[in-house]
Design a protein around this motif. Structure first.
Motif, PDB file in Angstrom:
ATOM      1  N   ALA A  75       0.693  -1.364  -0.026  1.00 64.88           N
ATOM      2  CA  ALA A  75      -0.039  -0.058   0.135  1.00 64.88           C
ATOM      3  C   ALA A  75       0.759   1.158   0.099  1.00 64.88           C
ATOM      4  CB  ALA A  75      -1.093   0.002   1.189  1.00 64.88           C
ATOM      5  N   ARG A  76       2.079   1.118   0.455  1.00 62.73           N
ATOM      6  CA  ARG A  76       3.073   2.247   0.509  1.00 62.73           C
ATOM      7  C   ARG A  76       4.202   2.386  -0.655  1.00 62.73           C
ATOM      8  NH1 ARG A  76       1.289   0.841   5.580  1.00 62.73           N
ATOM      9  NH2 ARG A  76       1.150   2.344   7.065  1.00 62.73           N
ATOM     10  N   GLY A  77       3.770   1.402  -1.546  1.00 66.48           N
ATOM     11  CA  GLY A  77       4.630   1.363  -2.758  1.00 66.48           C
ATOM     12  C   GLY A  77       6.058   0.543  -2.110  1.00 66.48           C
ATOM     13  N   LEU A  78       6.116   0.048  -1.233  1.00 59.19           N
ATOM     14  CA  LEU A  78       7.518  -0.753  -0.468  1.00 59.19           C
ATOM     15  C   LEU A  78       7.547  -2.366  -0.900  1.00 59.19           C
ATOM     16  CD1 LEU A  78       7.486   1.055   2.765  1.00 59.19           C
ATOM     17  CD2 LEU A  78       8.657   1.763   0.844  1.00 59.19           C
ATOM     18  N   ALA A  79       6.552  -2.707  -1.542  1.00 59.95           N
ATOM     19  CA  ALA A  79       6.542  -4.128  -2.087  1.00 59.95           C
ATOM     20  C   ALA A  79       5.425  -4.474  -3.112  1.00 59.95           C
ATOM     21  CB  ALA A  79       5.899  -5.185  -0.790  1.00 59.95           C
ATOM     22  N   PRO A  80       5.891  -5.240  -3.929  1.00 60.12           N
ATOM     23  CA  PRO A  80       4.720  -5.558  -5.056  1.00 60.12           C
ATOM     24  C   PRO A  80       3.261  -6.133  -4.432  1.00 60.12           C
ATOM     25  CG  PRO A  80       6.754  -6.832  -5.074  1.00 60.12           C
ATOM     26  CD  PRO A  80       6.811  -6.357  -3.917  1.00 60.12           C
ATOM     27  N   ARG A  81       2.211  -5.532  -5.031  1.00 59.33           N
ATOM     28  CA  ARG A  81       0.903  -6.082  -4.580  1.00 59.33           C
ATOM     29  C   ARG A  81       0.344  -7.136  -5.234  1.00 59.33           C
ATOM     30  NH1 ARG A  81      -1.708  -1.444  -4.111  1.00 59.33           N
ATOM     31  NH2 ARG A  81      -2.185  -1.463  -2.179  1.00 59.33           N
ATOM     32  N   MET A  82      -0.094  -8.009  -4.721  1.00 59.59           N
ATOM     33  CA  MET A  82      -0.553  -9.405  -5.376  1.00 59.59           C
ATOM     34  C   MET A  82      -1.713  -9.034  -6.323  1.00 59.59           C
ATOM     35  SD  MET A  82      -1.854 -13.178  -3.727  1.00 59.59           S
ATOM     36  CE  MET A  82      -3.223 -12.386  -2.608  1.00 59.59           C
ATOM     37  N   VAL A 193      13.100   2.743  -1.268  1.00 58.35           N
ATOM     38  CA  VAL A 193      13.656   1.526  -1.045  1.00 58.35           C
ATOM     39  C   VAL A 193      12.526   0.416  -0.967  1.00 58.35           C
ATOM     40  CG1 VAL A 193      15.320  -0.150   0.142  1.00 58.35           C
ATOM     41  CG2 VAL A 193      15.880   2.321  -0.278  1.00 58.35           C
ATOM     42  N   ALA A 194      12.259  -0.255  -1.813  1.00 64.05           N
ATOM     43  CA  ALA A 194      11.188  -1.342  -1.884  1.00 64.05           C
ATOM     44  C   ALA A 194      11.749  -2.795  -1.681  1.00 64.05           C
ATOM     45  CB  ALA A 194      10.113  -1.312  -3.019  1.00 64.05           C
ATOM     46  N   VAL A 195      11.085  -3.864  -1.203  1.00 64.06           N
ATOM     47  CA  VAL A 195      11.537  -5.275  -1.040  1.00 64.06           C
ATOM     48  C   VAL A 195      10.678  -6.138  -1.942  1.00 64.06           C
ATOM     49  CG1 VAL A 195      10.115  -5.770   0.826  1.00 64.06           C
ATOM     50  CG2 VAL A 195      12.050  -6.914   0.386  1.00 64.06           C
TER      51      VAL A 195
END
Length: 280
Positions: A75-82, A193-195
């Motif tokens: 939701a914060r752009g810090l990981a991909p969304r399923m 920085v995203a993961v």
């Protein structure tokens, strides 16, 4: 639908239903067990499709993680969304995150990278806690199982490791952890920085997410550790348990790398063992 490499017929059929007008942008597959990682474009949007083979428990973990604990980061752009998932086929589609991997770039040495990565990890760890129960016993048993396999750890060192693993450590609460939190799985884009890659996600003590950084980026660079902890907000390490976390990580690295023929990574595992036993 363009040709989709490394996917089985049933997986191709499902992906064609999800993205009937998709084209293949890039094949990022590299995993030796046969996992596919495909960058697709469909209706001017970009996606990542990951597909596992039978017995690929990393894909099982990744799908569970995206279904339960990743959304606050996404939701914060810090990981991909399923976007889609088919657990029975070990098939997952997520949004695509722009940017470049941190590993091997100037960002890997920048303090702000670690502060931001620490803040992202704090968000993941905040998703809940569970009692530790028999976690320590189970992972000690797993480490002993590694030592029962073929490896090149000297016999006297292996005996010292077995002796340490025989001494119980106190239980700790478990949190959602990534399991491979390091620059190889961080993406930097315009300061964010995203993961990615939740294939090792599981409920573990929070400190375990520092183990790979400790053996690599933090080794000889204590300021980066301080920057990371500043972002994380606290230090989850406790002396006895942290030593055990590092010991288990070192054993798994040395033995797994030997079994797959990765000599450079195996040497890192032996160095990790020496660092723990020497008190470094």
């Amino acid at each position: 639908m363009t040709s989709l490499p490394r996917l089985g017929p049933a997986q191709r059929a499902v992906v064609a239903g999800w993205f009937p007008r998709a084209t293949l942008v890039a094949d990022h597959s590299w995993d030796p067990v046969g996992r596919a990682v495909l960058h697709l474009r469909s209706d001017d949007r970009h996606y990542i499709v990951k597909a596992g083979v039978p017995g690929d428990h990393h894909m099982d973990r990744e799908i569970v993680a995206h279904s339960t604990v990743v959304e606050p980061l996404a939701a914060r752009g810090l990981a991909p969304r399923m976007v889609h998932a088919d657990p029975a086929l070990r098939l997952l589609a997520t949004t695509y995150l722009p940017g470049v991997l941190v590993e091997g770039t100037p960002a890997e040495a920048e303090p702000d990278t670690y502060r931001r990565a620490g803040r992202a990890l704090a968000l993941l760890h905040a998703q809940g806690t569970r009692p530790g129960d028999d976690y320590e016993r189970r992972v000690d048993a797993k480490a002993l199982t590694w030592l029962d396999r073929d490896h090149r750890i000297p016999h006297d060192i292996a005996q010292r490791l077995r002796a340490e693993l025989a001494v119980p450590v106190p239980p700790r609460p478990l949190t959602p952890t990534h399991g491979d939190w390091q620059p190889r799985n961080w993406i930097v884009d315009q300061g964010r920085v995203a993961v990615i890659d939740f294939g090792r996600a599981d409920w573990r003590p929070a400190a375990t997410d520092l183990a790979r950084l400790d053996a690599q980026q933090f080794r000889g660079r204590p300021q980066l550790l301080l920057d990371f902890l500043e972002g994380l907000g606290d230090d989850p390490r406790t002396p006895g348990s942290w030593r055990r976390d590092r010991l288990r990580e070192a054993i798994g690295t040395a033995v797994w790398a030997y079994l797959v023929g990765d000599e450079q990574f195996e040497q890192q595992g032996h160095r990790m063992i020496a660092d723990v036993l020497d008190g470094s």
